[in-house]
Design a protein around this motif. Structure first.
Motif, PDB file in Angstrom:
ATOM      1  N   SER A  55       4.630  -0.780  12.355  1.00 45.45           N
ATOM      2  CA  SER A  55       3.540  -0.732  11.600  1.00 45.45           C
ATOM      3  C   SER A  55       2.797  -2.133  11.486  1.00 45.45           C
ATOM      4  O   SER A  55       3.325  -2.928  10.756  1.00 45.45           O
ATOM      5  CB  SER A  55       3.996  -0.435  10.323  1.00 45.45           C
ATOM      6  N   HIS A  85      -0.548  -3.255  10.841  1.00 48.65           N
ATOM      7  CA  HIS A  85      -1.701  -3.468   9.486  1.00 48.65           C
ATOM      8  C   HIS A  85      -2.626  -4.648   9.365  1.00 48.65           C
ATOM      9  O   HIS A  85      -3.465  -4.538   8.698  1.00 48.65           O
ATOM     10  CB  HIS A  85      -0.816  -2.930   8.331  1.00 48.65           C
ATOM     11  N   PHE A 127       0.855  -1.095   0.055  1.00 50.36           N
ATOM     12  CA  PHE A 127      -0.037  -0.014  -0.068  1.00 50.36           C
ATOM     13  C   PHE A 127       0.865   1.166  -0.159  1.00 50.36           C
ATOM     14  O   PHE A 127       0.286   2.314   0.183  1.00 50.36           O
ATOM     15  CB  PHE A 127      -0.799  -0.124   1.280  1.00 50.36           C
ATOM     16  N   SER A 135       9.514   4.804  13.487  1.00 55.43           N
ATOM     17  CA  SER A 135       8.756   3.997  12.808  1.00 55.43           C
ATOM     18  C   SER A 135       9.348   2.818  12.090  1.00 55.43           C
ATOM     19  O   SER A 135      10.032   2.983  11.171  1.00 55.43           O
ATOM     20  CB  SER A 135       7.640   4.520  12.099  1.00 55.43           C
TER      21      SER A 135
HETATM   22  N1  SAH Z   1       9.253   1.866   7.029  1.00 58.42           N
HETATM   23  C1  SAH Z   1       8.778   2.354   8.186  1.00 58.42           C
HETATM   24  C2  SAH Z   1       8.443   3.861   8.287  1.00 58.42           C
HETATM   25  C3  SAH Z   1       7.912   4.462   6.868  1.00 58.42           C
HETATM   26  S1  SAH Z   1       6.212   4.454   6.452  1.00 58.42           S
HETATM   27  C4  SAH Z   1       7.458   1.631   8.813  1.00 58.42           C
HETATM   28  O1  SAH Z   1       7.062   0.925   7.737  1.00 58.42           O
HETATM   29  O2  SAH Z   1       6.951   1.760   9.628  1.00 58.42           O
HETATM   30  C5  SAH Z   1       5.415   5.234   7.959  1.00 58.42           C
HETATM   31  C6  SAH Z   1       4.136   4.746   8.045  1.00 58.42           C
HETATM   32  O3  SAH Z   1       3.061   5.062   6.963  1.00 58.42           O
HETATM   33  C7  SAH Z   1       3.873   3.305   8.354  1.00 58.42           C
HETATM   34  O4  SAH Z   1       2.941   2.873   9.332  1.00 58.42           O
HETATM   35  C8  SAH Z   1       3.368   2.723   6.922  1.00 58.42           C
HETATM   36  O5  SAH Z   1       2.872   1.555   7.072  1.00 58.42           O
HETATM   37  C9  SAH Z   1       2.579   3.844   6.866  1.00 58.42           C
HETATM   38  N2  SAH Z   1       1.861   3.731   5.291  1.00 58.42           N
HETATM   39  C10 SAH Z   1       2.457   3.482   4.178  1.00 58.42           C
HETATM   40  N3  SAH Z   1       1.608   3.688   3.155  1.00 58.42           N
HETATM   41  C11 SAH Z   1       0.777   4.094   3.632  1.00 58.42           C
HETATM   42  C12 SAH Z   1      -0.733   4.425   3.097  1.00 58.42           C
HETATM   43  N4  SAH Z   1      -1.034   4.328   1.644  1.00 58.42           N
HETATM   44  N5  SAH Z   1      -1.821   5.048   3.740  1.00 58.42           N
HETATM   45  C13 SAH Z   1      -1.651   5.145   5.059  1.00 58.42           C
HETATM   46  N6  SAH Z   1      -0.423   4.721   5.700  1.00 58.42           N
HETATM   47  C14 SAH Z   1       0.577   4.079   5.063  1.00 58.42           C
END
Ligand code: SAH
Length: 355
Positions: A222, A224, A126, A199
Motif C-alpha cells: 500500500s 499511497h 483513510f 497486502s
Molecule cells: N493492512 C494491509 C491490508 C488491509 S487494507 C494494507 O495496508 O495493505 C487493503 C487495501 O485497502 C490497502 O491498500 C489499503 O490502503 C486500502 N484502503 C484502505 N482504506 C481505503 C479507502 N478508504 N479507499 C480505498 N482503499 C483503501
C-alpha cells in the motif's frame, strides 16, 4: 512435536495445523497417524462445522476432538449481497468479536478479501478499520474459516484470496503464514500461489521473512504516496518503517520469489493525485518488477474532511502519466460500496452495532 502457536495454551486446536502436526495430534490422542490425514481433510478441505460430519472418523476419536472445542470457531452472522454481485460476510469469533470478509466477483473468478485482525493498529487516515483501533489477532483457523465458510455459503467457487480485509497481515505474521500454507496445500484448499495476495502497509522485516518462507504468494504494497512526508501523514506506519525501506524489501521479495509486486494506490484529491506524484511513482515502479493498481478513495464515514476521492478524469490522467513511463498501471473498479465492503470500508463498530 506440535507447536501451539494458536490461542489455546493447552492442546492445540486442530484447525490451522499442518498435516504433519495433525498426524502428531492424532497419535497423541491414541489414533494411528492416518486418522490425522482424514481429520486434516475434513477440517481444511470440507470445512466441517461439526465433528459429526466427519463420518469416517471413529466415534471415540470424534469425542476426543470435541473435547478440544468445535472444529470451527467462527460463526457466520450475516451475508449481505450488493446489486453488483459483491458481498460481505460478517463473522463472530468465540470471544464475541466481529470480523468481516468481502466477496469481489470478476470475469471467471471470485475473490475473497479476508481479514487477519479484528481492527488494526496502523490507523491509516483513510481507512475505516483503523478507526476501530486494534482489538485482536485472528488465528490461522479463523483466517481459513472465512474462506471455508464463505465457500460453503456460495454457489460459485472462490478462486482467489486477497489478504486485504481488516488488519495488517504482517503484524499477525505466524497466523498469516500458517493460513497461507494451508490455502496453498493441495491436501487442504489447494489454491495456486498466483491466486493468493498478501497486502501490507509495509513491515520490511516481515516482508523479508515472508520471502524466505517458500510460499511465494503475490505481494501488494500500500504505497499511497511516493513522498515520505505525505505518506507519514496518511499512513503513520511510515514513521516507523520508511517507504524507502519498505520498497527495498518489496524489491528483494520480487527478486527472491520471481513475482511482480503490486503497488496499491488510493487516489485522494490534491493529496496524492498530482502529476508530480505520478512521475515519482513511475520512478519507483520502474525499479523492480511491479504493476500499479489505482483505486479512487472509497468513502468512509468519520474521515478527515480533507480526504476526498480523486475525480475520475484525474484518476485517468494519473494512470496515463504512469503508462507513458512504461508502467503497467490499472484503475481498479470499486465494487461493494453499497454494502460497505469495498477496500478500507470494513469495520465492525458503526454499521453492525445493531447485531
Ligand atoms: N493492512 C494491509 C491490508 C488491509 S487494507 C494494507 O495496508 O495493505 C487493503 C487495501 O485497502 C490497502 O491498500 C489499503 O490502503 C486500502 N484502503 C484502505 N482504506 C481505503 C479507502 N478508504 N479507499 C480505498 N482503499 C483503501
Amino acid at each position: 512435536m506440535i507447536t501451539p502457536s494458536q490461542k489455546e495454551t493447552t492442546a492445540p486446536r486442530p484447525k490451522g495445523l499442518a498435516l504433519e502436526e495433525t498426524r502428531a495430534l492424532a497419535k497423541d490422542l491414541g489414533e494411528p497417524a492416518y486418522r490425522g490425514d482424514q481429520l486434516f481433510g475434513w477440517l481444511h478441505k470440507t470445512g466441517v462445522q461439526s465433528y459429526d460430519e466427519a463420518t469416517n472418523l471413529p466415534k471415540r476419536f470424534r469425542a476426543k476432538l470435541e473435547a478440544l472445542g468445535p472444529p470451527t470457531t467462527l460463526a457466520l452472522v450475516e451475508f449481505s449481497e450488493a446489486p453488483d454481485g459483491s458481498g460481505k460476510f460478517l463473522f463472530r469469533t468465540e470471544s464475541g468479536e466481529l470480523v468481516e470478509s468481502a466477496l469481489i466477483p470478476g470475469e471467471g473468478r471470485a475473490t475473497l478479501c479476508v481479514s487477519t485482525q479484528v481492527g488494526c493498529p496502523l490507523d491509516c487516515a483513510f481507512c475505516a478499520t483503523g478507526k476501530m483501533g486494534f482489538r485482536a489477532n485472528l488465528d490461522a483457523g479463523e483466517i481459513l474459516d472465512q474462506y471455508l465458510m464463505a465457500s460453503r455459503r456460495l454457489d460459485v467457487p472462490i478462486t482467489n484470496v486477497v489478504y486485504m480485509g481488516m488488519g495488517e497481515p504482517l503484524l499477525n505474521y505466524d497466523a498469516t503464514v500458517r493460513s497461507l500454507r494451508l490455502l496453498l496445500d493441495e491436501r487442504a484448499i489447494g489454491l495456486g500461489r498466483k491466486r493468493v495476495t498478501v497486502s501490507t502497509a509495509g513491515v520490511p522485516p516481515a516482508i523479508d521473512r515472508l520471502a524466505d518462507e517458500g510460499v511465494r504468494v503475490k505481494l501488494a504494497i500500500s504505497v499511497h504516496s511516493p513522498f515520505e512526508d505525505v505518506r507519514s501523514r496518511i499512513a503513520p506506519v511510515n514513521r516507523k518503517y520508511s517507504l524507502a525501506d519498505t520498497l527495498a524489501a518489496a524489491e528483494r521479495y520480487a527478486r527472491a520469489t520471481d513475482t511482480r509486486v503490486t503497488l496499491e494506490y488510493a487516489a485522494i484529491a490534491n493529496i496524492n493525485d498530482r502529476d508530480e506524484d505520478a512521475r515519482a511513482l513511475a520512478k519507483i515502479a520502474g525499479r523492480f518488477p511491479s504493476k500499479v493498481n489505482v483505486i479512487p478513495l472509497n468513502p468512509v464515514p468519520e474521515l478527515d474532511e480533507a480526504l476526498v476521492p480523486s475525480p475520475p478524469e484525474r484518476v485517468e490522467r494519473f494512470v496515463e502519466l504512469l503508462r507513458a513511463k512504461n508502467v503497467d498501471a490499472f484503475v481498479r473498479k470499486t465494487v461493494g460500496r453499497e454494502v460497505e465492503a469495498a477496500c478500507g470500508q470494513l469495520t465492525t463498530t458503526h454499521n453492525t452495532r445493531h447485531l
